[in-house]
Design a protein around this motif. Structure first.
Motif, PDB file in Angstrom:
ATOM      1  N   ASN A  31      -2.747  18.768   3.092  1.00  0.00           N
ATOM      2  CA  ASN A  31      -3.595  18.411   4.228  1.00  0.00           C
ATOM      3  C   ASN A  31      -4.459  17.185   3.927  1.00  0.00           C
ATOM      4  O   ASN A  31      -5.192  16.723   4.782  1.00  0.00           O
ATOM      5  N   VAL A  32      -4.353  16.676   2.703  1.00  0.00           N
ATOM      6  CA  VAL A  32      -5.058  15.467   2.281  1.00  0.00           C
ATOM      7  C   VAL A  32      -4.087  14.590   1.502  1.00  0.00           C
ATOM      8  O   VAL A  32      -3.299  15.098   0.692  1.00  0.00           O
ATOM      9  N   TRP A  50       0.856  -1.187   0.000  1.00  0.00           N
ATOM     10  CA  TRP A  50       0.000   0.000   0.000  1.00  0.00           C
ATOM     11  C   TRP A  50       0.887   1.231   0.000  1.00  0.00           C
ATOM     12  O   TRP A  50       2.021   1.178   0.472  1.00  0.00           O
ATOM     13  N   GLN A  51       0.372   2.287  -0.598  1.00  0.00           N
ATOM     14  CA  GLN A  51       1.143   3.517  -0.763  1.00  0.00           C
ATOM     15  C   GLN A  51       0.362   4.724  -0.255  1.00  0.00           C
ATOM     16  O   GLN A  51      -0.861   4.743  -0.303  1.00  0.00           O
ATOM     17  N   VAL A  52       1.116   5.732   0.189  1.00  0.00           N
ATOM     18  CA  VAL A  52       0.568   7.043   0.500  1.00  0.00           C
ATOM     19  C   VAL A  52       0.901   7.916  -0.705  1.00  0.00           C
ATOM     20  O   VAL A  52       2.067   7.996  -1.112  1.00  0.00           O
ATOM     21  N   GLU A  53      -0.120   8.557  -1.280  1.00  0.00           N
ATOM     22  CA  GLU A  53       0.067   9.363  -2.480  1.00  0.00           C
ATOM     23  C   GLU A  53      -0.491  10.766  -2.284  1.00  0.00           C
ATOM     24  O   GLU A  53      -1.443  10.971  -1.534  1.00  0.00           O
ATOM     25  N   SER A  54       0.072  11.703  -3.025  1.00  0.00           N
ATOM     26  CA  SER A  54      -0.515  13.047  -3.100  1.00  0.00           C
ATOM     27  C   SER A  54      -1.722  12.978  -4.032  1.00  0.00           C
ATOM     28  O   SER A  54      -1.952  11.959  -4.698  1.00  0.00           O
ATOM     29  N   GLN A  55      -2.476  14.065  -4.105  1.00  0.00           N
ATOM     30  CA  GLN A  55      -3.642  14.094  -4.984  1.00  0.00           C
ATOM     31  C   GLN A  55      -3.248  13.854  -6.440  1.00  0.00           C
ATOM     32  O   GLN A  55      -3.974  13.217  -7.196  1.00  0.00           O
ATOM     33  N   LEU A  74       4.418   9.213  -1.841  1.00  0.00           N
ATOM     34  CA  LEU A  74       5.083   9.866  -0.722  1.00  0.00           C
ATOM     35  C   LEU A  74       5.697   8.858   0.244  1.00  0.00           C
ATOM     36  O   LEU A  74       6.665   9.165   0.936  1.00  0.00           O
ATOM     37  N   ALA A  75       5.117   7.664   0.296  1.00  0.00           N
ATOM     38  CA  ALA A  75       5.615   6.583   1.157  1.00  0.00           C
ATOM     39  C   ALA A  75       4.959   5.288   0.720  1.00  0.00           C
ATOM     40  O   ALA A  75       3.901   5.304   0.067  1.00  0.00           O
TER      41      ALA A  75
END
Length: 132
Positions: free
Chosen positions: A108-109, A69-74, A79-80
């Motif tokens: 912020n999101v 799983w990934q953390v993404e910007s819009q 991002l991670a």
């Protein structure tokens, strides 16, 4: 002289039920196997964040399991990411965490996206409001 209309062997009601049933079956097959993101909890830890992500996937073993799983910007910039090193056949849903994540201060999101070894990335992203 007009030819008589032949009667349709399947009544209209049954044709409608059959059409709806086939549509639902096709939709089910199309989305079967994708990783589902059930929950995301974000906690601020000093100048970084900790993400706790709960996933559901019908892991079948080493040939088919949720593996990332990934953390993404819009915009989709990664991002991670948290690599999942093994199948979770008998542990569904399951939660895995990632600490020390640095997110640019102007965001912020963020969005969480998950992947499995057979189908790739799921079609949906999970929107997350970051804590202050």
């Amino acid at each position: 002289m007009k030819q008589p209309r032949k009667a349709n062997p399947v009544p209209i009601g049954r044709r409608l039920i059959l059409a709806v049933g086939l549509f639902c079956a096709a939709a089910s097959v199309a989305s079967a196997g994708e990783v589902e993101i059930n929950a995301v909890v974000v906690e601020r830890q000093g100048d970084s964040l900790r993400f706790d992500v709960t996933l559901f996937h019908q892991d079948e073993g080493w040939d088919h399991y949720a593996d990332l799983w990934q953390v993404e910007s819009q915009s989709g910039k990664v991002l991670a990411e948290r690599v999942l090193l093994h199948p979770h056949v008998n542990e569904q849903p399951f939660k895995r965490s990632l600490s020390g994540v640095k997110i640019p201060s102007e965001l912020n999101v963020v969005f969480i996206r998950a992947r499995d070894t057979r189908h790739g990335f799921a079609s949906n992203r999970y929107k997350v409001q970051l804590p202050d």
